[in-house]
Scaffold this motif. Structure first.
Motif, PDB file in Angstrom:
ATOM      1  N   HIS A  18      47.686  57.193 127.079  1.00 49.83           N
ATOM      2  CA  HIS A  18      48.526  56.025 126.809  1.00 49.83           C
ATOM      3  C   HIS A  18      49.863  56.101 127.532  1.00 49.83           C
ATOM      4  O   HIS A  18      50.366  55.074 128.012  1.00 49.83           O
ATOM      5  N   PHE A  21      49.975  54.540 131.110  1.00 46.35           N
ATOM      6  CA  PHE A  21      49.939  53.086 131.175  1.00 46.35           C
ATOM      7  C   PHE A  21      51.163  52.461 130.519  1.00 46.35           C
ATOM      8  O   PHE A  21      51.638  51.407 130.943  1.00 46.35           O
ATOM      9  N   ILE A  60      47.258  43.957 134.160  1.00 47.38           N
ATOM     10  CA  ILE A  60      46.211  44.958 133.911  1.00 47.38           C
ATOM     11  C   ILE A  60      46.758  46.095 133.053  1.00 47.38           C
ATOM     12  O   ILE A  60      46.142  46.503 132.061  1.00 47.38           O
ATOM     13  N   PHE A  61      47.937  46.594 133.411  1.00 46.85           N
ATOM     14  CA  PHE A  61      48.502  47.724 132.669  1.00 46.85           C
ATOM     15  C   PHE A  61      48.989  47.298 131.283  1.00 46.85           C
ATOM     16  O   PHE A  61      48.939  48.098 130.345  1.00 46.85           O
ATOM     17  N   THR A  64      45.831  47.251 129.118  1.00 47.25           N
ATOM     18  CA  THR A  64      45.357  48.610 128.873  1.00 47.25           C
ATOM     19  C   THR A  64      46.296  49.353 127.930  1.00 47.25           C
ATOM     20  O   THR A  64      45.856  50.060 127.019  1.00 47.25           O
ATOM     21  N   VAL A  67      45.740  48.096 124.366  1.00 51.72           N
ATOM     22  CA  VAL A  67      44.511  48.630 123.764  1.00 51.72           C
ATOM     23  C   VAL A  67      44.705  50.081 123.342  1.00 51.72           C
ATOM     24  O   VAL A  67      44.406  50.459 122.203  1.00 51.72           O
ATOM     25  N   SER A  68      45.224  50.906 124.262  1.00 49.42           N
ATOM     26  CA  SER A  68      45.386  52.332 123.947  1.00 49.42           C
ATOM     27  C   SER A  68      46.447  52.542 122.878  1.00 49.42           C
ATOM     28  O   SER A  68      46.327  53.433 122.032  1.00 49.42           O
ATOM     29  N   TYR A 411      38.249  56.451 126.346  1.00 48.07           N
ATOM     30  CA  TYR A 411      39.360  56.572 127.291  1.00 48.07           C
ATOM     31  C   TYR A 411      38.870  56.786 128.719  1.00 48.07           C
ATOM     32  O   TYR A 411      39.459  56.252 129.671  1.00 48.07           O
ATOM     33  N   LEU A 414      37.851  53.377 129.869  1.00 44.26           N
ATOM     34  CA  LEU A 414      39.022  52.555 130.178  1.00 44.26           C
ATOM     35  C   LEU A 414      39.650  52.952 131.515  1.00 44.26           C
ATOM     36  O   LEU A 414      40.029  52.102 132.319  1.00 44.26           O
ATOM     37  N   VAL A 418      40.044  50.440 134.670  1.00 45.63           N
ATOM     38  CA  VAL A 418      41.363  50.153 135.244  1.00 45.63           C
ATOM     39  C   VAL A 418      41.409  50.550 136.715  1.00 45.63           C
ATOM     40  O   VAL A 418      41.929  49.808 137.562  1.00 45.63           O
TER      41      VAL A 418
END
Length: 443
Positions: A18, A21, A60-61, A64, A67-68, A411, A414, A418
């Motif tokens: 995490h 990102f 995108i980041f 992500t 989510v994380s 992870y 993901l 990404v």
């Protein structure tokens, strides 16, 4: 796999994933806003193309990281229920404010992505600035919560009970400022060098060189300035840790025995049984100066703490050495870059110069991960420093190892998704630039 080890491994994996990102999400909007500002001031369409390309990366980041980060919040309750039972009411405020910052960031990002041609130009630019400010605030608030774990405050601890809770005092604990400053500069350094390195590679490949040179310059200026400021932040943090968490400082330096004029250890292999460090370079008195601003001052060693309360010395020491070593390497590259701006402009077209920054692409994030290892592992065996042991906070429910394997798979998936999306985004840049150029020519 023991449940405690599985729970700690899962948190380490989740935080390690995490944080990358989250840092990119904190910093990239400022690159995007700078490029957009240059487009509005100069009218150069390349800056508009760059802004749009970076905004897609920010999206995108952002997704992500969301989510994380959401998964992490669930993991705190899943893995550490005893910790959350007592800590939640105390340090919940920065988490709730972080949620507010997150929603502001999401709204502003939506405005920015879909606002081209719909808003007045400077208001549109301002929405991008809001994305950056709210993302940065979000990161600082989370760091404040982590700072509370290292420097618990805002309550009275009486007979195992948490009384007289003050959420404001908990949020503005003694560790929050130094950690937030160090983390923010680390985020700008890591992201700046990573983005600059990618664009340096594209310059070396000879693709759309003017576009990538503008991107390289914006990213590296941010990263290099932050890298040069980071040693100052590190000095502030070291002096703070020497007072608040002397055991952590002792583990960082593998300083086993309390002594005056304590030497600074560079490298070396700690031997925790023999209480010594082999093959190290020692700088006499430097640790005393680093910790207290006095070459003669006494520095507390691990011998002042019960052995069961010692952090894992080797892990903390190696992580600290990696963080400092890579940090100083990035400082050197930053100085090299500013020399090139000042007196050696021809360096910037030399392949060796660009390759240096290509090789430096991952170094900031490696240092970032090492720094968080120092912060978290150096606090062990405490989850709340000198209040609650990590082993006392873990869930009693068996089978945590299966959760660890499931989250690892998530992870990894993901990360793969990404990476694929970013690869497609980079590959799409030449075609996008060509379309925009043709549109401009037709108009």
């Amino acid at each position: 796999m023991e449940d405690l080890f599985a729970a700690r491994s899962q948190m380490a994996l989740s935080l390690g994933f995490h944080i990358i990102f989250a840092c990119i999400g904190m910093v990239m909007p400022f690159f995007m806003a700078t490029s957009h500002y240059k487009y509005l001031k100069t009218g150069n369409p390349l800056y508009k193309d760059l802004t749009k390309a970076w905004s897609k990366g920010v999206a995108i980041f952002f997704v992500t990281g969301a989510v994380s980060g959401t998964m992490l919040s669930f993991e705190l309750g899943l893995l550490w229920p005893e910790f959350m039972l007592h800590a939640g009411p105390i340090f919940g405020m920065p988490f709730s404010l972080e949620g507010t910052a997150f929603f502001i960031e999401a709204i502003a990002l939506g405005f920015f992505l879909y606002g081209w041609g719909k808003f007045k130009p400077w208001f549109h630019w301002f929405t991008g600035v809001v994305v950056g400010i709210s993302g940065l605030a979000s990161g600082i608030l989370v760091v404040a919560a982590n700072g509370w774990m290292n420097s618990p405050s805002g309550f009275d601890y009486v007979d195992g009970k948490f009384l007289n809770i003050d959420p404001i005092a908990a949020m503005f604990n003694d560790a929050w400022f130094t950690q937030a400053l160090h983390m923010t500069l680390a985020a700008f350094t890591a992201t700046g060098f990573a983005v600059a390195g990618i664009h340096a590679y594209m310059i070396l490949k000879g693709q759309n060189q003017e576009f990538h040179r503008k991107a390289f310059t914006i990213a590296l200026v941010f990263g290099a300035v932050a890298a040069l400021l980071q040693p100052i932040s590190g000095d502030i943090s070291a002096k703070d840790i020497a007072v608040r968490q002397p055991a952590k400082l002792a583990a960082m330096e593998a300083h086993f025995e309390t002594s005056k004029s304590a030497p600074l250890i560079i490298g070396g292999i700690p031997d925790e049984e023999a209480k010594e460090v082999n093959y190290a370079i020692e700088v006499p008195g430097a640790l005393s100066f680093l910790a207290h601003g006095d070459f003669e001052k006494e520095v507390m060693g691990l011998d002042q703490f019960p052995e069961e309360h010692h952090p894992p010395v080797a892990v903390v020491h190696y992580a600290f050495q990696i963080m400092v070593g890579l940090g100083m390497l990035l400082v050197g590259l930053s100085l090299l870059y500013f020399i090139s701006l000042w007196k050696k402009k021809n360096w910037q077209i030399q392949r060796w110069f660009l390759w240096l920054f290509v090789f430096a692409t991952p170094l900031g994030f490696i240092a970032l991960e090492a720094g968080w290892t120092v912060t978290e592992v150096g606090r062990q065996p405490w989850i709340i420093y000198e209040i609650m042991l990590t082993k006392d906070a873990v869930t009693p429910i068996p089978g945590i190892q299966y959760s660890f394997f499931i989250f690892t798979a998530i992870y990894v998936s993901l990360a793969a998704i990404v990476s694929f999306l970013l690869y497609r985004q980079i590959k799409a840049v030449p075609a996008s630039l060509k379309r925009n150029a043709e549109t401009l020519a037709d108009s």
